[in-house]
Design a protein around this motif. Structure first.
Motif, PDB file in Angstrom:
ATOM      1  N   GLY A  18       0.801  -1.217   0.000  1.00 51.89           N
ATOM      2  CA  GLY A  18       0.000   0.000   0.000  1.00 51.89           C
ATOM      3  C   GLY A  18       0.839   1.275   0.000  1.00 51.89           C
ATOM      4  O   GLY A  18       0.407   2.301   0.517  1.00 51.89           O
ATOM      5  N   ILE A  19       2.024   1.193  -0.583  1.00 53.19           N
ATOM      6  CA  ILE A  19       2.925   2.355  -0.649  1.00 53.19           C
ATOM      7  C   ILE A  19       2.787   2.996  -2.025  1.00 53.19           C
ATOM      8  O   ILE A  19       3.040   2.356  -3.042  1.00 53.19           O
ATOM      9  N   ASP A  20       2.363   4.251  -2.038  1.00 54.78           N
ATOM     10  CA  ASP A  20       2.229   4.974  -3.298  1.00 54.78           C
ATOM     11  C   ASP A  20       3.572   5.555  -3.710  1.00 54.78           C
ATOM     12  O   ASP A  20       4.331   6.051  -2.882  1.00 54.78           O
ATOM     13  N   ALA A  21       3.847   5.487  -5.011  1.00 55.67           N
ATOM     14  CA  ALA A  21       5.081   6.056  -5.557  1.00 55.67           C
ATOM     15  C   ALA A  21       4.710   7.145  -6.560  1.00 55.67           C
ATOM     16  O   ALA A  21       3.762   7.006  -7.339  1.00 55.67           O
ATOM     17  N   MET A  22       5.450   8.215  -6.520  1.00 58.29           N
ATOM     18  CA  MET A  22       5.230   9.338  -7.426  1.00 58.29           C
ATOM     19  C   MET A  22       5.624   8.931  -8.847  1.00 58.29           C
ATOM     20  O   MET A  22       6.614   8.231  -9.043  1.00 58.29           O
ATOM     21  N   ASP A  23       4.827   9.349  -9.816  1.00 59.08           N
ATOM     22  CA  ASP A  23       5.199   9.128 -11.213  1.00 59.08           C
ATOM     23  C   ASP A  23       6.402  10.015 -11.529  1.00 59.08           C
ATOM     24  O   ASP A  23       6.427  11.191 -11.167  1.00 59.08           O
ATOM     25  N   TRP A  24       7.387   9.446 -12.176  1.00 61.52           N
ATOM     26  CA  TRP A  24       8.602  10.181 -12.527  1.00 61.52           C
ATOM     27  C   TRP A  24       8.672  10.228 -14.050  1.00 61.52           C
ATOM     28  O   TRP A  24       8.852   9.208 -14.685  1.00 61.52           O
ATOM     29  N   PRO A  25       8.510  11.409 -14.647  1.00 62.99           N
ATOM     30  CA  PRO A  25       8.516  11.488 -16.104  1.00 62.99           C
ATOM     31  C   PRO A  25       9.870  11.108 -16.686  1.00 62.99           C
ATOM     32  O   PRO A  25      10.915  11.349 -16.067  1.00 62.99           O
ATOM     33  N   ALA A  26       9.841  10.492 -17.857  1.00 62.97           N
ATOM     34  CA  ALA A  26      11.079  10.087 -18.519  1.00 62.97           C
ATOM     35  C   ALA A  26      11.938  11.301 -18.841  1.00 62.97           C
ATOM     36  O   ALA A  26      13.156  11.268 -18.703  1.00 62.97           O
TER      37      ALA A  26
END
Length: 126
Positions: free
Chosen positions: A110-118
């Motif tokens: 249940g750990i959310d990770a931030m989207d990291w743009p390419a």
């Protein structure tokens, strides 16, 4: 946060800026040993109020399994629990970070990770 520290001055990334005709000037020559350099990879978590202990990764490459077993499970999971609701993991798109086994672990915990743009957008030039 992860980082690499070089244990010697010779990591084959030295750059020298020099003027024309100064190629062999003594100030542009750097002596180093021929026994190779060393490095150590470390990982640490930081946030607004807290931080994790700095974890030194033993020799070898950081694989997805090592990232899960040496970083996510023992360090990120308890840290996320201590921070509480709203915890958001920020990591880049390194292969171990985006591997299915690590993504599945984060989802199961249940750990959310931030989207990291390419690629980050470049600022407009005026």
């Amino acid at each position: 946060m992860k980082g690499r520290f070089t244990l010697s001055t010779c990591d084959r990334r030295d750059r020298v800026w020099r003027r024309r005709g100064e190629r062999s000037a003594a100030c542009n020559i750097l002596q180093h040993d021929r026994f190779g350099s060393g490095s150590v990879m470390v990982w640490g978590g930081i946030s607004f109020k807290w931080g994790t202990a700095l974890h030194v990764l033993a020799r070898g490459s950081l694989t997805a399994i090592r990232y899960r077993d040496e970083i996510l499970r023992p360090l990120v999971r308890p840290y996320a629990g201590a921070v509480g609701p709203g915890f958001l993991l920020m990591q880049d798109n390194a292969r171990p970070h985006v591997a299915g086994v690590c993504q599945q672990f984060l989802q199961d915990e249940g750990i959310d990770a931030m989207d990291w743009p390419a690629l980050f957008p470049r600022p407009e030039s005026n």
